[in-house]
Each structure stands twice: as structure tokens, then as C-alpha cells.
Design a protein around this motif. Sequence first.
Motif, mmCIF file in Angstrom:
data_model
loop_
_atom_site.group_PDB
_atom_site.id
_atom_site.type_symbol
_atom_site.label_atom_id
_atom_site.label_comp_id
_atom_site.label_asym_id
_atom_site.label_seq_id
_atom_site.Cartn_x
_atom_site.Cartn_y
_atom_site.Cartn_z
ATOM 1 N N ALA A 136 2.381 -1.398 -8.121
ATOM 2 C CA ALA A 136 3.100 -1.453 -6.846
ATOM 3 C C ALA A 136 3.053 -2.843 -6.545
ATOM 4 C CB ALA A 136 2.138 -0.897 -5.672
ATOM 5 N N GLY A 137 2.328 -3.860 -6.813
ATOM 6 C CA GLY A 137 2.448 -5.202 -6.276
ATOM 7 C C GLY A 137 3.715 -5.771 -7.154
ATOM 8 N N LEU A 138 4.026 -5.533 -8.365
ATOM 9 C CA LEU A 138 5.078 -5.920 -9.186
ATOM 10 C C LEU A 138 6.419 -5.418 -8.614
ATOM 11 C CD1 LEU A 138 3.866 -5.787 -12.846
ATOM 12 C CD2 LEU A 138 4.058 -7.870 -11.272
ATOM 13 N N VAL A 139 6.400 -4.181 -8.168
ATOM 14 C CA VAL A 139 7.652 -3.381 -7.780
ATOM 15 C C VAL A 139 7.934 -4.063 -6.274
ATOM 16 C CG1 VAL A 139 8.510 -1.425 -7.022
ATOM 17 C CG2 VAL A 139 7.297 -1.451 -9.175
ATOM 18 N N GLY A 165 0.833 -1.357 0.134
ATOM 19 C CA GLY A 165 -0.181 0.043 -0.005
ATOM 20 C C GLY A 165 0.830 1.353 -0.067
ATOM 21 N N ALA A 166 1.854 1.319 0.607
ATOM 22 C CA ALA A 166 2.781 2.413 0.764
ATOM 23 C C ALA A 166 3.478 2.630 -0.516
ATOM 24 C CB ALA A 166 3.839 2.247 1.858
ATOM 25 N N VAL A 167 3.788 1.476 -1.232
ATOM 26 C CA VAL A 167 4.474 1.468 -2.404
ATOM 27 C C VAL A 167 3.575 2.220 -3.647
ATOM 28 C CG1 VAL A 167 5.718 0.188 -4.327
ATOM 29 C CG2 VAL A 167 6.054 -0.368 -2.122
ATOM 30 N N ALA A 168 2.373 1.846 -3.376
ATOM 31 C CA ALA A 168 1.073 2.434 -4.310
ATOM 32 C C ALA A 168 1.007 3.868 -4.065
ATOM 33 C CB ALA A 168 -0.136 1.544 -4.179
ATOM 34 N N GLU A 169 1.136 4.320 -2.923
ATOM 35 C CA GLU A 169 0.934 5.803 -2.422
ATOM 36 C C GLU A 169 2.035 6.344 -2.979
ATOM 37 O OE1 GLU A 169 0.349 6.937 1.413
ATOM 38 O OE2 GLU A 169 -1.089 5.138 2.004
ATOM 39 N N CYS A 201 2.325 -0.538 -19.325
ATOM 40 C CA CYS A 201 1.761 -1.877 -19.583
ATOM 41 C C CYS A 201 2.321 -2.837 -18.576
ATOM 42 C CB CYS A 201 2.328 -2.349 -21.113
ATOM 43 S SG CYS A 201 1.559 -3.868 -21.554
ATOM 44 N N LEU A 202 1.376 -3.292 -17.894
ATOM 45 C CA LEU A 202 1.820 -4.315 -16.710
ATOM 46 C C LEU A 202 2.512 -5.661 -17.335
ATOM 47 C CD1 LEU A 202 -1.119 -3.975 -14.114
ATOM 48 C CD2 LEU A 202 1.140 -3.111 -13.805
ATOM 49 N N GLN A 203 2.056 -5.815 -18.530
ATOM 50 C CA GLN A 203 2.677 -7.108 -19.037
ATOM 51 C C GLN A 203 4.118 -6.949 -19.288
ATOM 52 O OE1 GLN A 203 -0.361 -5.963 -19.635
ATOM 53 N NE2 GLN A 203 -1.698 -7.583 -18.973
ATOM 54 N N ALA A 204 4.381 -5.850 -19.860
ATOM 55 C CA ALA A 204 5.808 -5.394 -20.375
ATOM 56 C C ALA A 204 6.598 -5.306 -19.231
ATOM 57 C CB ALA A 204 5.793 -4.251 -21.136
ATOM 58 N N VAL A 205 5.916 -4.540 -18.067
ATOM 59 C CA VAL A 205 6.813 -4.462 -16.864
ATOM 60 C C VAL A 205 7.074 -5.920 -15.967
ATOM 61 C CG1 VAL A 205 6.529 -3.634 -14.481
ATOM 62 C CG2 VAL A 205 5.785 -2.254 -16.262
ATOM 63 N N ALA A 206 6.196 -6.868 -16.242
ATOM 64 C CA ALA A 206 6.377 -8.079 -15.460
ATOM 65 C C ALA A 206 7.325 -8.990 -16.351
ATOM 66 C CB ALA A 206 4.997 -8.699 -15.531
ATOM 67 N N ARG A 207 7.292 -8.638 -17.422
ATOM 68 C CA ARG A 207 8.282 -9.504 -18.552
ATOM 69 C C ARG A 207 9.812 -8.911 -18.203
ATOM 70 N NH1 ARG A 207 4.133 -9.157 -22.313
ATOM 71 N NH2 ARG A 207 5.383 -7.696 -23.384
ATOM 72 N N HIS A 208 9.919 -7.720 -18.019
ATOM 73 C CA HIS A 208 11.461 -6.944 -18.248
ATOM 74 C C HIS A 208 12.051 -7.634 -17.286
ATOM 75 C CE1 HIS A 208 13.704 -3.830 -19.806
ATOM 76 N NE2 HIS A 208 13.955 -3.521 -18.533
ATOM 77 N N LYS A 267 9.546 -7.424 -6.416
ATOM 78 C CA LYS A 267 11.007 -7.582 -6.846
ATOM 79 C C LYS A 267 11.789 -6.783 -5.846
ATOM 80 C CE LYS A 267 14.217 -8.251 -9.943
ATOM 81 N NZ LYS A 267 14.495 -9.650 -10.240
ATOM 82 N N THR A 268 11.256 -5.790 -5.143
ATOM 83 C CA THR A 268 12.305 -5.203 -4.270
ATOM 84 C C THR A 268 12.123 -5.519 -3.000
ATOM 85 O OG1 THR A 268 10.593 -3.461 -3.991
ATOM 86 C CG2 THR A 268 12.295 -3.184 -5.676
ATOM 87 N N ALA A 269 11.201 -6.271 -2.510
ATOM 88 C CA ALA A 269 10.864 -6.522 -1.005
ATOM 89 C C ALA A 269 10.726 -5.561 0.016
ATOM 90 C CB ALA A 269 12.179 -7.480 -0.635
ATOM 91 N N GLY A 270 10.058 -4.442 -0.748
ATOM 92 C CA GLY A 270 9.942 -3.206 0.086
ATOM 93 C C GLY A 270 10.918 -2.405 0.345
#
Length: 332
Positions: free
Chosen positions: A71-74, A50-54, A110-117, A77-80
Motif C-alpha cells: 500500500a505504501g508503494l502504491v 491505511g485505506a489503500v491497505a484495507e 515481490c515488493l522489490q519487483a513492484v518497486a522496480r517496475h 505512485k498514485t498520491a491516493g
Amino acid sequence: RLLAQLLADPPGNLLLIFARRTDVAVGNAMPTLPATLRSTTLTLRPLAVGAVAELIGERYHVGPEQALPLAGLVHEKTAGNPFFINQILRAMVEDQLFNFDTQAMRWSWCLQAVARHRYADNVADLMIHRLTRLPAAQRDVLRVASAAGNRCDDGLLHQVLAEPPGEPLKALIAAGFLLPGQKGLGFAHDRVMEAAYQLTPIPERASLHGQIAQAMLGAWPEHLHEVLFELAHQLQSADPCGFAANDREVFLQLLCEAASRTRDSGAFAQAVSYLHTADQLLNHGGTLQSRASHGFAIACMAAECDMQLSRMSAAEAQVGVCRQRARTPLDQ
């Protein structure tokens, strides 16, 4: 040691604020706080999704419903890790995964592009990936600044670099990699500094530190005693064979002064380290006059420090060196 003394008898008007990293091994344990001392410990935890989304919503001017999936994808990857989050978002913009719609005046992706990168598995690798894509002139500035440490400024860069650092330096400050300060340039984060240092191949690092040490002589000739320990640090990492005779003599004097000051403050191990570097300079190209004027003093101080550290075998060996280097009956 200073912290332990302060905590043993703290003055009534002292407010002490300090930060420490728990993911890095340290040589000394954290001093125990007296029961009479009021203290508050703030543990910085990873950011929640939620904080990442903000953060994403605030930075890219989008609503929660659009920011939350990204935010969920990020976060995955980063563990917050806040710094890692900031760097990976910058990398997404640089890799053109984010687009700015000039009509709607908003960012989109594009979420799909972010997820594939494919991104680096940790913040250090990501920083190296980002820095290696910078222009060569900017990478050179970062290499020198990371090796020079906290005492790097525009004058020192001019001494070391083949080209004026003006425009590359401005670009690095604008990008947030470097921060200008009262005492010179600083890095926005330790991870940036570590990644910048990795840009210099290991076989070339000793030469770079030697260049920086010589540049310090040229940039701050009247302030060498103020930057004594920074200069000594450069010499410890430099190739002892790479200096002219005149510079070598100055460096020997400064290393002996650094060793004397650290010995007088009780930092005997650090003093021995400086003396070892001075001995290397002496043994790799030192003149007969230098050997005569510095050799005995270096060995004598090293023997004293080894005895203070209860390293009796090392002290005995240094006493033997003293006898070999003694020039007068008084030295004997």
C-alpha cells in the motif's frame, strides 16, 4: 443557467445532488447558494495509506501486515487517487507482478519487483498503456465508442466497424472498461474514455467522426430528432468534404434544426457553432439547390445570434452574406 434559476426560487420538495471536478477548468463559475437553502458539501479527498491497505487486503485476501508495505508503494505512485489505485493494481496483475498460489489459495507479490517496475507518471498515461496492449478488435471498439460519446450501442458499432463487435465488446465489459446501460454503452470513468479517444491518431479523427455521423443515419433513421445534438456534435468534428450529396442535404437540415433549437433556448454561441458547421458543409460540395435553400437561412440566423451576443462586427458581416445569398425581393 437552469441551475441558477432553480437556486433562485427552489421548490420545497427538491433534492439536488451534483458532482463537479475541481481539477478541470470550466467556463462558468459555480452559482452562489442562497443563505436560506440547506446544503452539504462533501469533498472527496485522496485515500490515506491505511485505506489503500484495507482495499488491497479486501481485494487480494491478505492481512494488514502483508498489505501495508505494498500500500505504501502504491500510495507513493498514485498520491491516493482511488481510480489511479484501481488501475495500477490491475496493471500489476496484467504485468504478472502478482501471483496466485493455488495451493494456499492466496495472492502474493515481490515488493522489490513492484518497486522496480516502471509505471506511467499519471493515470491518463497508465490508461493509454493498458489500452494499447489490448487486441486490435477491442481497441477498435473503444475508439468508436469514445468518439461516439453517450449514444453508442451495439447497432452503431455494427454500422462503423468492419467486423462484428460481439466478442470484443463482451471482453471489454468483462474487463470493466465499458458499462452497458439503458441508452447504450458508457465508460467506467472519464479517464478511460479520454485514453480510448487517444487511440485514434489525430489525422484520422475527423474521418472517424464522419463515419459515426453516417452510421447514425443508418442505425437510427426514425429517431434522428432524438439524437439531434449528438449527431450535430459528430458533424462539428468531421471532415466536411467526406459526405455524399444525399447525406450532406440531411446533415444540413439537422444542423439548422439544432441551431434553431439552441437559439430558441438562449444558447446563442452554440447555435453559431452549429451554423458555422452547416456553412462549411455548404461550401465544401454543396449543390446549387442546397446553397439556394439553406444559404440565406444560415446567414440570417447567424446574424441574429451574433447580435444577441453583442458581436456587432460579426453580425454586420453576416448581414452582408445575407444580401449576397438573397434570392427574392423579400429576402433583400
